[in-house]
Design a protein around this motif. Structure first.
Motif, PDB file in Angstrom:
ATOM      1  N   VAL A   1      -2.017   0.331  96.386  1.00  0.00           N
ATOM      2  CA  VAL A   1      -2.050   1.782  96.549  1.00  0.00           C
ATOM      3  C   VAL A   1      -2.925   2.152  97.739  1.00  0.00           C
ATOM      4  O   VAL A   1      -2.560   2.990  98.573  1.00  0.00           O
ATOM      5  N   ALA A   2      -4.086   1.529  97.829  1.00  0.00           N
ATOM      6  CA  ALA A   2      -5.008   1.822  98.928  1.00  0.00           C
ATOM      7  C   ALA A   2      -4.382   1.502 100.280  1.00  0.00           C
ATOM      8  O   ALA A   2      -4.483   2.282 101.230  1.00  0.00           O
ATOM      9  N   GLU A   3      -3.713   0.354 100.370  1.00  0.00           N
ATOM     10  CA  GLU A   3      -3.079  -0.031 101.637  1.00  0.00           C
ATOM     11  C   GLU A   3      -1.964   0.933 102.010  1.00  0.00           C
ATOM     12  O   GLU A   3      -1.813   1.313 103.181  1.00  0.00           O
ATOM     13  N   ALA A   4      -1.166   1.349 101.020  1.00  0.00           N
ATOM     14  CA  ALA A   4      -0.034   2.230 101.302  1.00  0.00           C
ATOM     15  C   ALA A   4      -0.484   3.604 101.783  1.00  0.00           C
ATOM     16  O   ALA A   4       0.170   4.221 102.635  1.00  0.00           O
ATOM     17  N   LEU A   5      -1.599   4.089 101.255  1.00  0.00           N
ATOM     18  CA  LEU A   5      -2.044   5.449 101.560  1.00  0.00           C
ATOM     19  C   LEU A   5      -3.236   5.495 102.517  1.00  0.00           C
ATOM     20  O   LEU A   5      -3.785   6.568 102.771  1.00  0.00           O
ATOM     21  N   SER A   6      -3.619   4.320 103.029  1.00  0.00           N
ATOM     22  CA  SER A   6      -4.729   4.233 103.995  1.00  0.00           C
ATOM     23  C   SER A   6      -6.045   4.743 103.405  1.00  0.00           C
ATOM     24  O   SER A   6      -6.834   5.426 104.074  1.00  0.00           O
ATOM     25  N   TYR A   7      -6.279   4.401 102.136  1.00  0.00           N
ATOM     26  CA  TYR A   7      -7.551   4.663 101.486  1.00  0.00           C
ATOM     27  C   TYR A   7      -8.263   3.338 101.256  1.00  0.00           C
ATOM     28  O   TYR A   7      -7.673   2.274 101.385  1.00  0.00           O
ATOM     29  N   SER A   8      -9.530   3.428 100.854  1.00  0.00           N
ATOM     30  CA  SER A   8     -10.214   2.224 100.388  1.00  0.00           C
ATOM     31  C   SER A   8      -9.942   2.075  98.898  1.00  0.00           C
ATOM     32  O   SER A   8      -9.736   3.071  98.186  1.00  0.00           O
ATOM     33  N   PRO A   9      -9.932   0.843  98.368  1.00  0.00           N
ATOM     34  CA  PRO A   9      -9.736   0.666  96.916  1.00  0.00           C
ATOM     35  C   PRO A   9     -10.763   1.435  96.087  1.00  0.00           C
ATOM     36  O   PRO A   9     -10.436   1.951  95.019  1.00  0.00           O
ATOM     37  N   SER A  10     -12.004   1.521  96.577  1.00  0.00           N
ATOM     38  CA  SER A  10     -13.031   2.244  95.819  1.00  0.00           C
ATOM     39  C   SER A  10     -12.706   3.733  95.732  1.00  0.00           C
ATOM     40  O   SER A  10     -12.944   4.372  94.704  1.00  0.00           O
ATOM     41  N   THR A  11     -12.157   4.289  96.810  1.00  0.00           N
ATOM     42  CA  THR A  11     -11.776   5.702  96.790  1.00  0.00           C
ATOM     43  C   THR A  11     -10.674   5.948  95.774  1.00  0.00           C
ATOM     44  O   THR A  11     -10.720   6.922  95.010  1.00  0.00           O
ATOM     45  N   VAL A  12      -9.662   5.059  95.761  1.00  0.00           N
ATOM     46  CA  VAL A  12      -8.575   5.196  94.798  1.00  0.00           C
ATOM     47  C   VAL A  12      -9.123   5.124  93.376  1.00  0.00           C
ATOM     48  O   VAL A  12      -8.776   5.935  92.509  1.00  0.00           O
ATOM     49  N   SER A  13     -10.022   4.152  93.130  1.00  0.00           N
ATOM     50  CA  SER A  13     -10.608   3.986  91.800  1.00  0.00           C
ATOM     51  C   SER A  13     -11.402   5.227  91.391  1.00  0.00           C
ATOM     52  O   SER A  13     -11.301   5.697  90.241  1.00  0.00           O
ATOM     53  N   GLN A  14     -12.178   5.783  92.310  1.00  0.00           N
ATOM     54  CA  GLN A  14     -12.971   6.972  92.002  1.00  0.00           C
ATOM     55  C   GLN A  14     -12.086   8.164  91.669  1.00  0.00           C
ATOM     56  O   GLN A  14     -12.360   8.920  90.724  1.00  0.00           O
ATOM     57  N   GLN A  15     -11.015   8.340  92.430  1.00  0.00           N
ATOM     58  CA  GLN A  15     -10.123   9.469  92.196  1.00  0.00           C
ATOM     59  C   GLN A  15      -9.380   9.334  90.868  1.00  0.00           C
ATOM     60  O   GLN A  15      -9.164  10.327  90.160  1.00  0.00           O
ATOM     61  N   LEU A  16      -8.989   8.121  90.519  1.00  0.00           N
ATOM     62  CA  LEU A  16      -8.330   7.913  89.234  1.00  0.00           C
ATOM     63  C   LEU A  16      -9.308   8.100  88.072  1.00  0.00           C
ATOM     64  O   LEU A  16      -8.926   8.575  86.994  1.00  0.00           O
ATOM     65  N   SER A  17     -10.562   7.746  88.279  1.00  0.00           N
ATOM     66  CA  SER A  17     -11.579   8.006  87.255  1.00  0.00           C
ATOM     67  C   SER A  17     -11.744   9.504  87.037  1.00  0.00           C
ATOM     68  O   SER A  17     -11.902   9.976  85.899  1.00  0.00           O
ATOM     69  N   GLN A  18     -11.717  10.271  88.133  1.00  0.00           N
ATOM     70  CA  GLN A  18     -11.807  11.724  88.017  1.00  0.00           C
ATOM     71  C   GLN A  18     -10.582  12.275  87.288  1.00  0.00           C
ATOM     72  O   GLN A  18     -10.695  13.193  86.463  1.00  0.00           O
ATOM     73  N   LEU A  19      -9.406  11.680  87.543  1.00  0.00           N
ATOM     74  CA  LEU A  19      -8.201  12.117  86.851  1.00  0.00           C
ATOM     75  C   LEU A  19      -8.304  11.845  85.352  1.00  0.00           C
ATOM     76  O   LEU A  19      -7.856  12.669  84.532  1.00  0.00           O
ATOM     77  N   GLU A  20      -8.924  10.717  84.990  1.00  0.00           N
ATOM     78  CA  GLU A  20      -9.143  10.432  83.564  1.00  0.00           C
ATOM     79  C   GLU A  20     -10.020  11.506  82.923  1.00  0.00           C
ATOM     80  O   GLU A  20      -9.761  11.938  81.792  1.00  0.00           O
ATOM     81  N   ARG A  21     -11.046  11.938  83.650  1.00  0.00           N
ATOM     82  CA  ARG A  21     -11.921  12.991  83.098  1.00  0.00           C
ATOM     83  C   ARG A  21     -11.146  14.291  82.937  1.00  0.00           C
ATOM     84  O   ARG A  21     -11.340  15.023  81.957  1.00  0.00           O
ATOM     85  N   GLU A  22     -10.263  14.588  83.906  1.00  0.00           N
ATOM     86  CA  GLU A  22      -9.444  15.793  83.799  1.00  0.00           C
ATOM     87  C   GLU A  22      -8.499  15.704  82.602  1.00  0.00           C
ATOM     88  O   GLU A  22      -8.254  16.699  81.915  1.00  0.00           O
ATOM     89  N   ALA A  23      -7.953  14.502  82.373  1.00  0.00           N
ATOM     90  CA  ALA A  23      -6.988  14.322  81.287  1.00  0.00           C
ATOM     91  C   ALA A  23      -7.663  14.255  79.923  1.00  0.00           C
ATOM     92  O   ALA A  23      -7.061  14.605  78.898  1.00  0.00           O
ATOM     93  N   GLY A  24      -8.886  13.757  79.885  1.00  0.00           N
ATOM     94  CA  GLY A  24      -9.611  13.647  78.630  1.00  0.00           C
ATOM     95  C   GLY A  24      -9.188  12.469  77.775  1.00  0.00           C
ATOM     96  O   GLY A  24      -9.565  12.380  76.596  1.00  0.00           O
ATOM     97  N   VAL A  25      -8.409  11.565  78.342  1.00  0.00           N
ATOM     98  CA  VAL A  25      -7.965  10.359  77.636  1.00  0.00           C
ATOM     99  C   VAL A  25      -8.031   9.191  78.610  1.00  0.00           C
ATOM    100  O   VAL A  25      -7.962   9.378  79.829  1.00  0.00           O
ATOM    101  N   PRO A  26      -8.163   7.940  78.117  1.00  0.00           N
ATOM    102  CA  PRO A  26      -8.152   6.785  79.027  1.00  0.00           C
ATOM    103  C   PRO A  26      -6.768   6.583  79.620  1.00  0.00           C
ATOM    104  O   PRO A  26      -5.764   6.544  78.902  1.00  0.00           O
ATOM    105  N   LEU A  27      -6.726   6.459  80.939  1.00  0.00           N
ATOM    106  CA  LEU A  27      -5.456   6.243  81.637  1.00  0.00           C
ATOM    107  C   LEU A  27      -5.283   4.799  82.095  1.00  0.00           C
ATOM    108  O   LEU A  27      -4.148   4.341  82.289  1.00  0.00           O
ATOM    109  N   LEU A  28      -6.392   4.080  82.262  1.00  0.00           N
ATOM    110  CA  LEU A  28      -6.363   2.710  82.764  1.00  0.00           C
ATOM    111  C   LEU A  28      -7.143   1.802  81.822  1.00  0.00           C
ATOM    112  O   LEU A  28      -8.077   2.238  81.158  1.00  0.00           O
ATOM    113  N   ARG A  29      -6.751   0.529  81.808  1.00  0.00           N
ATOM    114  CA  ARG A  29      -7.506  -0.474  81.055  1.00  0.00           C
ATOM    115  C   ARG A  29      -7.601  -1.738  81.898  1.00  0.00           C
ATOM    116  O   ARG A  29      -6.659  -2.084  82.635  1.00  0.00           O
ATOM    117  N   PRO A  30      -8.720  -2.452  81.807  1.00  0.00           N
ATOM    118  CA  PRO A  30      -8.884  -3.689  82.587  1.00  0.00           C
ATOM    119  C   PRO A  30      -7.887  -4.759  82.125  1.00  0.00           C
ATOM    120  O   PRO A  30      -7.560  -4.860  80.944  1.00  0.00           O
TER     121      PRO A  30
END
Length: 297
Positions: free
Chosen positions: A22-51
């Motif tokens: 995802v990071a390579e396709a959108l020219s982001y860093s992996p950490s940025t993608v991870s941070q934004q998805l974490s924020q999306l989880e907070r917006e959703a109020g449910v876990p969206l990802l699992r290790p």
């Protein structure tokens, strides 16, 4: 409210499979993608990802939201298309094309667009059909030009709309000095074909087997103009679509294959953007350029 940009990241993850991709396709860093998805989880109020080892996977809630994200992104494209129809200028169009289309269709289409819509910006990238269709579904491009060989259907990805540009004859390509007249007489020749795993390679191999022999493939090349040059130099025989040489096969002698096969050349766009005025203009130019370039259209 959900942030559409973060929903795009979730959609990309569901399509591409890894944060790095995802990071390579959108020219982001992996950490940025991870941070934004974490924020999306907070917006959703449910876990969206699992290790999952070194990777992450979508939870059931993540998969459900990713499906909604796809619909929201399509709705966003439809809204943008309607606004584009209400203004005089056209938005830029980014397209992916297979190699033979890059040679046989794009120059003519660009000339037509220069006359019809001189202010339209068209960006073109050469990609294999399989990769181009994937990137289209992942919002990497606005339109793709691809092909489908007889009897070898391509996956119909949800949310994509196909339109046929035309039908392109595939013929035997022989050096001028070769006296063979049909496929069954070429069992002892060296062949040039596309690499294994491509639809063109699978199709060509099946034609040879149906004629009673296993082809001696000595040259595996993705560049079809290189196929034509090898054949013209007398080093191989092959099966080449008309679009590659525009009906003027310099240095080649062409012969018909059994059943006179033709491949379908088509465009694909996302359903949400199918009515964009800019895409309509580009598709018409591609269709007109194909008609002018292919004697078998």
């Amino acid at each position: 409210m959900f942030d559409l940009r973060r929903l795009r990241l979730l959609h990309e993850l569901s399509t591409r499979g890894t944060l790095t991709a995802v990071a390579e396709a959108l020219s982001y860093s992996p950490s940025t993608v991870s941070q934004q998805l974490s924020q999306l989880e907070r917006e959703a109020g449910v876990p969206l990802l699992r290790p999952d080892g070194r990777r992450v996977r979508l939870t059931a809630q993540g998969e459900a939201l990713a499906a909604h994200a796809a619909r929201m992104l399509a709705a966003d494209e439809r809204a943008r298309a309607e606004l584009e129809r209400m203004r005089p200028s056209l938005s830029p169009v980014r397209i992916a094309v297979m190699q033979s289309a890059a040679h046989g269709i794009i120059p003519g289409a660009l000339s037509l667009l220069a006359a019809r819509e001189p202010d339209l910006r068209l960006e073109v990238v050469e990609l294999a059909p399989e990769e181009g269709l994937f990137e289209l579904a992942a919002y990497g491009f606005d339109l793709v030009v691809a092909e489908q060989y007889p009897g070898h259907t391509r996956e119909h990805r949800p949310g994509l709309v196909r339109r046929i540009l035309g039908h392109d004859a595939i013929r035997l390509a022989l050096p001028h000095g070769d006296t063979a007249r049909e496929l069954g007489q070429l069992d002892d020749r060296a062949w040039v074909m596309e690499p294994p795993g491509t639809a063109a390679r699978e199709w060509a191999t099946q034609q040879c087997r149906a004629a009673g022999f296993e082809p001696d493939v000595r040259f595996e090349l993705t560049d079809l103009t290189a196929h034509a040059r090898l054949v013209a130099a007398g080093h191989a025989v092959g099966m080449i679509p008309d679009l590659v040489h525009g009906g003027e096969p310099a240095g080649l002698r062409l012969a018909e294959l059994p059943g006179r096969p033709r491949r379908d050349v088509f465009t694909a766009v996302r359903s949400g953007s199918a009515e964009r005025p800019a895409l309509t203009v580009v598709q018409q130019a591609l269709r007109d350029a194909f008609d002018a370039a292919s004697p078998s259209a």
